[in-house]
Design an enzyme around this catalytic site. Structure first.
Site, PDB file in Angstrom:
ATOM      1  N   GLU A 414       1.907  -4.280   0.272  1.00  0.00           N
ATOM      2  CA  GLU A 414       3.161  -4.976  -0.005  1.00  0.00           C
ATOM      3  C   GLU A 414       3.026  -6.492   0.031  1.00  0.00           C
ATOM      4  O   GLU A 414       3.637  -7.165   0.851  1.00  0.00           O
ATOM      5  CB  GLU A 414       4.253  -4.478   0.956  1.00  0.00           C
ATOM      6  N   GLU A 484       1.792   6.290   0.516  1.00  0.00           N
ATOM      7  CA  GLU A 484       2.771   6.596   1.565  1.00  0.00           C
ATOM      8  C   GLU A 484       3.781   7.572   0.974  1.00  0.00           C
ATOM      9  O   GLU A 484       4.253   7.376  -0.140  1.00  0.00           O
ATOM     10  CB  GLU A 484       3.512   5.334   2.030  1.00  0.00           C
TER      11      GLU A 484
END
Ligand code: GAL
Length: 943
Positions: A414, A484
């Site tokens: 991220e 994820e």
């Protein structure tokens, strides 16, 4: 003279450290651990003190002390500040590379002597394996340099400064630095020297850096080994008869390394001055035919994301804790780990080599907070930061390159997109073309070898599997993983089995990594475990930091038990009618010869026959039908298990057994209302309200009545950024937590007592007509509940069942049904039919933030609170010594205190769980849409 603190906000990685190199332990060279108790002084700002403390003459009298490795905020009983948790947001003004004046700064001092056998020749380095977030270092008053990159090693040359005794190592650590902008991972902010500090002798002619290349050619069974070393020497592998100079390849027949068969060969790198043990695993990682292949075979990741966590020590993990993590992963069929979101302690990777886990090793990089400003000024797209990014990439790859378990390098997490990331990817590819590159943020796969996403829902994953998801041409040719998915926050994750079916169905889908391994709860006297906000942080993200498959103390949560079942490497499908079991090998590499199979035939949870089963040593992907021996009776069911060499269960299967529905009316006498009481068989009722008061000698604390409320789970509540339906909020909005019950009639009709009610919330027209029909014989009392919704229901129900209160007495619980753990409609693969025993306290699942939990599914009958309760059909049983309202109000474990009433929930059904705390909600098939329903329970006082 205040010290210049410009280095703190300098975006560069630092100055003075040696170039990165391979990390190794147990070499023949001497070393001294500098772990232990260090003198410690905490200041509120970076420049509160000058650097005179680094002088050997300095007297640290009056200082405190801390343990190294450790985070100072986790020590000192609050005297050294406290942990702080944010997910995305920077806990300081975003003005890169500047940081606040309030910058907790810990000065650390360690005095040490050299051991008597410390060699006089060569040199020495001091190695820091992890310091958050910026450190400046002196030895014996001479400055060595300063560095950033919290979860990366840094070494400094110190040989010329060492004295036989009284060496003073001084380290100044700043909590905030330019580096903090690159370390915005979703976790606690925890300053300190949290990994080992070691003094390493560097002998003349010693090893510096080396790179083990050990590939495997699956078509020939040959492995090729070449160890490049920047100091020449010899490589020996006695078991393989290998004895070659460094840099020279040698090809021999070997057994390959895989996560399923972690075959390591012990070898040695010997230079003139040093011997370094090698643990060599031969394997070849490649991208071919659009798939990640190891040794020519596509692999399926059944993985978890692992942050380093210990409830008392934060990210300062001891070796036993790391081993525990790996052993727990292996014991739960997990085959892969993503080291979210930084390289772990290197010892963890050695354990992955040894036990067998595929590893995605992730660089210490996240700049998520820049999303708040549309990624403007993101360091990964700003040249001033590129040296720091390349330094992090190099320190990751150089440190960890010799681990066979690592199959992919990940650029970070991220961090948006930018030139810096591209530069990292290019550097990594050039340095290590033998592994693949991962980065989820690179949605178009410009710099990566795998299309990776997080929290994509089932429907999208299916489209990706089918290859109809579109996207740029390069991406369409790449394999897909979910780096994820299945957010394991609180009760859940739901829908795991549904994902797994997709991963197994479509070749392009190479599995995923559950978010995440362990709850980061901080051991805390006030709360049991603390989470965000418990330390008075002005910004925080609450219990979003507790979203793991393990509780903070490493007890497996029901989510881990479910995951183990869903990903089991052998599928066992029992066909009771045919008397056969179909066994499928779902390993990627192993046959089944290492497993033993046994079976049990049970009638109502009692084993009546058992035996072993001979299953052929199936190869990966193969299936065989095996005949089961004919049982003496036909009213039972089989359980077939696969056990490993230690007798540990790896997989199991059962055939489903039809539940005989028996809703017939019971016939027995009743008396007409007298003294306000109606008796019906063994039961007495309030004649006015129709409330059940007693069954035989069991006096109810609260009569059975319809209940639809559950304490919203984190997944019910959903995440604040989600635009879709967030049920926890909607349920409250519609008033489902405050349903009112109105009695419309209490009617004695022949042998039956019927109580007609309407259940609905204030201010709304929605409601449920609920009729309770009671019949009885001498001993038994039967309740049939009929429910019909009224009004415009646009939301599912949390649950549908009855709740009753019993006086607390014997707290034992026995049941025949699903167990031993909790199960909800989309988390029920691990629940197996059997006869189980527990006590009420142990039925509760202690989520760090209390929420609905503990339902046992498919219960045919249960015995508790002096009653036997049969269900027609089977029901879900929840029993606890607090009300749902109390459970809902609790914010921490310590808020729940057992009361005098045993609250028993008999649920006809429940809404599924889903993973909306960070991901998709409940799939349509697990949604509890209001509709007409009828269900019965038979109560009987236990003898
Ligand atoms: C992801 C992120 C993780 C964690 C998770 C939610 O977006 O990569 O670090 O924040 O969401 O728990």
């Amino acid at each position: 003279m205040p010290t210049s603190i410009d280095y703190v906000t300098d975006p560069s990685p630092g100055h003075g450290a040696l170039p990165p190199r391979a990390w190794y332990a147990d070499s023949s060279a001497n070393s001294v651990s500098l772990n232990g108790t260090w003198d410690f002084r905490l200041s509120a700002t970076a420049d509160a003190h000058d650097d005179s403390f680094a002088s050997p003459a300095y007297d640290a009298d009056g200082w405190s002390s801390v343990s190294v490795p450790g985070h100072w905020v986790m020590q000192g009983d609050g005297a050294f500040g406290a942990p702080a948790y944010t997910n995305v947001l920077y806990p300081f003004p975003v003005d890169p590379p500047r940081v606040p004046d309030e910058n907790p700064t810990g000065d650390h001092l360690r005095v040490f002597d050299l051991p008597g056998d410390w060699p006089g020749d060569g040199s020495a380095v001091v190695r820091f394996d992890g310091v958050e977030s910026c450190a400046r270092v002196w030895l014996n008053g001479t400055e060595l340099g300063e560095f950033k990159g919290s979860r990366l090693p840094h070494e400094f040359e110190v040989g010329h400064l060492l004295a036989p005794t009284g060496n003073v190592l001084a380290v100044r650590v700043h909590q905030w630095s330019a580096g903090s902008y690159l370390e915005d991972q979703d976790q606690w902010w925890l300053p300190g020297i949290f990994r080992d500090v070691t003094l390493l002798h560097r002998p003349t002619g010693g090893v510096r850096d080396f790179f083990t290349h050990a590939s495997y050619e699956h078509t020939t069974g040959l492995g090729t080994l070449r160890v490049d070393s920047d100091v020449a020497g010899r490589i020996t592998v006695p078991e393989l008869g290998v004895d070659v100079p460094t840099g020279e390849p040698v090809t021999v027949a070997v057994e390959p390394w895989t996560a399923e068969t972690p075959r390591l060969y012990d070898g040695e790198l010997a230079t003139a001055g040093e011997r370094v043990p090698l643990r060599i695993g031969f394997r070849t990682v490649e991208l071919s035919d659009g798939l990640i292949k190891v040794n020519g075979t596509p692999i399926l990741f059944k993985g978890v994301n692992r942050h380093e966590w210990h409830p008392e020590h934060g990210r300062a993990l001891d070796l036993e804790t790391m081993r525990r993590d790996v052993e727990l992963m292996k014991a739960h069929n997990i085959n892969a780990v993503r080291t979210s979101h930084y390289p772990p302690h290197p010892a963890f990777l050695a354990l992955c080599d040894e036990y067998g886990l595929w590893v995605i090793d992730e660089c210490d990089l996240e700049t998520h907070g820049f999303v708040e400003q549309g990624w403007r000024d993101n360091p990964v797209d700003d040249e001033r930061w590129t040296p720091a990014l390349l330094d992090r990439a190099a320190r990751t790859v150089e440190r960890d390159k010799n681990h066979p378990s690592i199959v992919l390098w990940s650029l970070g997490n991220e961090a948006g997109t930018g030139r810096g990331l591209t530069a990292m990817a290019e550097w990594i590819r050039a340095r290590d073309p033998e592994r693949l590159v991962h980065y989820e943020g690179d949605i178009n796969c410009r710099d990566t070898d795998v299309y990776s996403r997080m929290y994509a829902d089932h429907a999208e994953v299916e489209r990706i599997g089918q290859g109809v998801d579109g996207g740029p041409e390069k991406r369409r040719r790449l394999p897909f993983i979910q780096c994820e998915y299945a957010h394991a926050m609180g009760n859940g994750p739901g829908g795991l089995a549904d994902y797994q079916r997709l991963f197994e169905k479509y070749e392009r889908l190479q599995g995923g990594f559950v978010w995440e391994w362990i709850d980061h709860g901080v051991a805390d006297e006030r709360h049991g475990y603390a989470y965000g906000g418990d330390f008075g942080e002005e910004l925080h993200d609450g219990n979003f930091v507790c979203d793991g498959l393990l509780f903070p103390d490493r007890t497996p949560s029901p989510g881990l038990i479910e995951f183990k079942k869903v990903i089991e490497p052998v599928r066992i499908a029992v066909d009771g009618a045919a008397g056969t079991v179909q066994v499928t090998n779902r390993y990627d590499f192993r046959d089944l010869s290492h497993l033993a199979f046994d079976w049990t035939y049970e009638v109502e949870g009692e084993a009546v026959e058992r035996g072993t089963l001979t299953v052929p040593p199936l190869s990966p992907g193969e299936t065989a039908d095996v005949k089961l021996s004919a049982p003496a009776t036909s009213d039972g069911y089989w359980t077939v298990r696969a056990l490993d060499g230690d007798g540990r269960e790896v997989a199991w299967g059962q055939n489903s057994v039809a539940v005989v529905r028996n809703t017939a009316t019971l016939f027995g006498g009743h008396t007409s209302p007298a003294d306000g009481v109606i008796t019906l068989g063994p039961a007495t009722f309030d004649a006015r309200t129709g409330d059940l008061r007693a069954i035989g000698d069991v006096t109810l604390a609260s009569a059975p009545r319809l209940d639809v409320w559950r304490a919203p789970t984190d997944n019910d509540d959903g995440a604040s950024w989600q635009s879709g339906e967030r049920l926890g909020l909607l349920w409250r909005k519609f008033g489902l937590h405050r349903m009112q019950h109105r009695v419309d009639g209490v009617e004695l009709d022949g042998a039956a007592l019927t109580v007609r009610t309407r259940v609905g919330p204030a201010s709304r027209d929605i409601g449920l007509r609920a009729n309770y029909r009671w019949t009885a014989d001498e001993r038994r009392l039967r309740l049939t509940v009929s429910v019909a919704p009224e009004g415009d229901w646009r939301i599912p129900l949390p649950r549908l069942g009855v709740r009753l209160g019993l006086p607390v007495g014997d707290l034992g619980v026995r049941w025949f049904g699903g167990g031993p753990g909790e199960a909800y409609p989309d988390t029920r693969d691990a629940a197996r039919l059997g006869r189980w025993e527990s006590d009420v306290a142990a039925l509760h699942t202690p989520y760090v933030r209390p929420q609905e939990n503990g339902a046992r599914a498919d219960v045919r009958w249960a015995e508790l609170g002096g009653l036997r309760i049969e269900g027609e059909p089977a029901y879900a049983l929840t029993a606890r010594r607090w009300t749902t309202q109390q459970l809902d109000a609790a914010t921490h474990r310590t808020d729940l205190t057992p009361g005098d009433t045993l609250w028993v929930h008999l649920d006809h059904s429940q809404q599924g769980i889903g993973t909306q705390s960070c991901g998709p909600g409940v799939l349509p098939q697990y949604r509890l849409t209001p509709g007409p329903a009828e269900f019965s329970f038979t109560f009987e006082q236990l003898a």
